[in-house]
Design a protein around this motif. Structure first.
Motif, mmCIF file in Angstrom:
data_model
loop_
_atom_site.group_PDB
_atom_site.id
_atom_site.type_symbol
_atom_site.label_atom_id
_atom_site.label_comp_id
_atom_site.label_asym_id
_atom_site.label_seq_id
_atom_site.Cartn_x
_atom_site.Cartn_y
_atom_site.Cartn_z
ATOM 1 N N TYR A 1 0.835 -1.196 0.000
ATOM 2 C CA TYR A 1 0.000 0.000 0.000
ATOM 3 C C TYR A 1 0.873 1.251 0.000
ATOM 4 O O TYR A 1 2.050 1.206 0.340
ATOM 5 C CB TYR A 1 -0.923 0.021 1.219
ATOM 6 C CG TYR A 1 -0.201 0.194 2.525
ATOM 7 C CD1 TYR A 1 -0.050 1.452 3.091
ATOM 8 C CD2 TYR A 1 0.353 -0.888 3.199
ATOM 9 C CE1 TYR A 1 0.635 1.620 4.280
ATOM 10 C CE2 TYR A 1 1.031 -0.725 4.389
ATOM 11 C CZ TYR A 1 1.170 0.529 4.922
ATOM 12 O OH TYR A 1 1.856 0.691 6.096
ATOM 13 N N THR A 2 0.275 2.355 -0.404
ATOM 14 C CA THR A 2 0.921 3.660 -0.307
ATOM 15 C C THR A 2 -0.006 4.592 0.462
ATOM 16 O O THR A 2 -1.222 4.388 0.494
ATOM 17 C CB THR A 2 1.207 4.286 -1.684
ATOM 18 O OG1 THR A 2 -0.029 4.459 -2.375
ATOM 19 C CG2 THR A 2 2.137 3.428 -2.505
ATOM 20 N N VAL A 3 0.586 5.593 1.063
ATOM 21 C CA VAL A 3 -0.184 6.578 1.823
ATOM 22 C C VAL A 3 0.188 7.952 1.301
ATOM 23 O O VAL A 3 1.367 8.296 1.218
ATOM 24 C CB VAL A 3 0.116 6.492 3.334
ATOM 25 C CG1 VAL A 3 -0.656 7.556 4.099
ATOM 26 C CG2 VAL A 3 -0.212 5.122 3.866
ATOM 27 N N PHE A 4 -0.814 8.716 0.929
ATOM 28 C CA PHE A 4 -0.587 10.079 0.491
ATOM 29 C C PHE A 4 -0.508 10.952 1.733
ATOM 30 O O PHE A 4 -1.462 11.055 2.490
ATOM 31 C CB PHE A 4 -1.717 10.546 -0.424
ATOM 32 C CG PHE A 4 -1.505 11.914 -0.982
ATOM 33 C CD1 PHE A 4 -0.573 12.123 -1.979
ATOM 34 C CD2 PHE A 4 -2.225 12.989 -0.512
ATOM 35 C CE1 PHE A 4 -0.356 13.386 -2.494
ATOM 36 C CE2 PHE A 4 -2.027 14.258 -1.013
ATOM 37 C CZ PHE A 4 -1.090 14.449 -2.014
ATOM 38 N N GLY A 5 0.663 11.534 1.965
ATOM 39 C CA GLY A 5 0.809 12.402 3.122
ATOM 40 C C GLY A 5 2.209 12.326 3.688
ATOM 41 O O GLY A 5 3.146 11.839 3.059
#
Length: 159
Positions: free
Chosen positions: A52-56
Motif C-alpha cells: 500500500y501507499t499513503v498520500f501524506g
C-alpha cells in the motif's frame, strides 16, 4: 501446492476486498488516504502480502500503518468469507516505496532536462575554438596528383 494462475487470481481478489474494506468499512481516524497497489500470495495460499501507499507525511504513514495493523483481523475474516478458500490467508501489510522512487526519478529527469536546456542556451552563440571543420579532406594537390599519375604510368608500362 497451487498453480500460479490460481494464486494470482486470489491475490487480485484479496486486493479488491482489502481496498473495498478500507474505503467503506474501516472507520479508523488514523487511517489516511491509503491506496492498495499490489498483493502477493504464497504458493500454498497461506500468506498474503498487501502493498500500500499513503498520500501524506511520514507521521500519516505511521498512523495508517498502525490502523491497518489493528484492522488486520476484520479484513482477514472478510477475505476468508468472500474468497471461499479453506484457510483465510494471513495478511501482512507493507508500505510500497515504488511511488516514492518514481517521484524521485521524475525529479532527477526534470533536473537533467533543465541542465540540458541551460547547456543548449549557452551553446547558441558559441563558435568553434579552431576551424569549423577540423577534419582533413582529400584535395587535388598538384604534388599528390603527380605522384598518383606517375604510379599509374609505371603500372601501365609494366603490363
Amino acid at each position: 501446492m497451487v498453480d500460479a494462475a490460481r494464486a494470482r487470481k486470489l491475490a487480485d481478489r484479496i486486493q479488491q476486498i482489502v481496498a473495498e474494506m478500507l474505503e467503506r468499512r474501516i472507520k479508523d481516524p488514523r487511517l489516511g488516504f491509503v491506496t492498495v497497489t499490489d498483493t502477493r500470495v504464497t504458493a500454498d495460499l497461506r500468506e498474503a502480502t498487501v502493498f500500500y501507499t499513503v498520500f501524506g507525511s511520514e507521521a500519516e504513514r505511521a498512523d495508517s500503518a498502525a490502523a491497518l495493523e489493528s484492522a488486520k483481523g476484520i479484513i482477514r475474516s472478510e477475505v476468508g468469507r468472500q474468497t471461499g478458500v479453506r484457510f483465510a490467508p494471513t495478511l501482512t501489510f507493507k508500505h510500497d516505496p515504488l511511488p516514492d522512487s518514481a517521484r524521485h526519478l521524475d525529479d532527477l529527469i526534470n533536473a537533467a532536462r533543465a541542465r540540458d536546456a541551460e547547456v543548449a542556451r549557452q551553446a547558441q552563440g558559441a563558435s568553434y575554438a579552431g576551424e569549423p571543420d577540423p577534419y582533413r579532406k582529400p584535395e587535388e594537390d598538384d604534388e599528390f596528383a603527380d605522384v598518383q599519375g606517375a604510379e599509374r604510368a609505371a603500372g601501365d608500362d609494366q603490363a
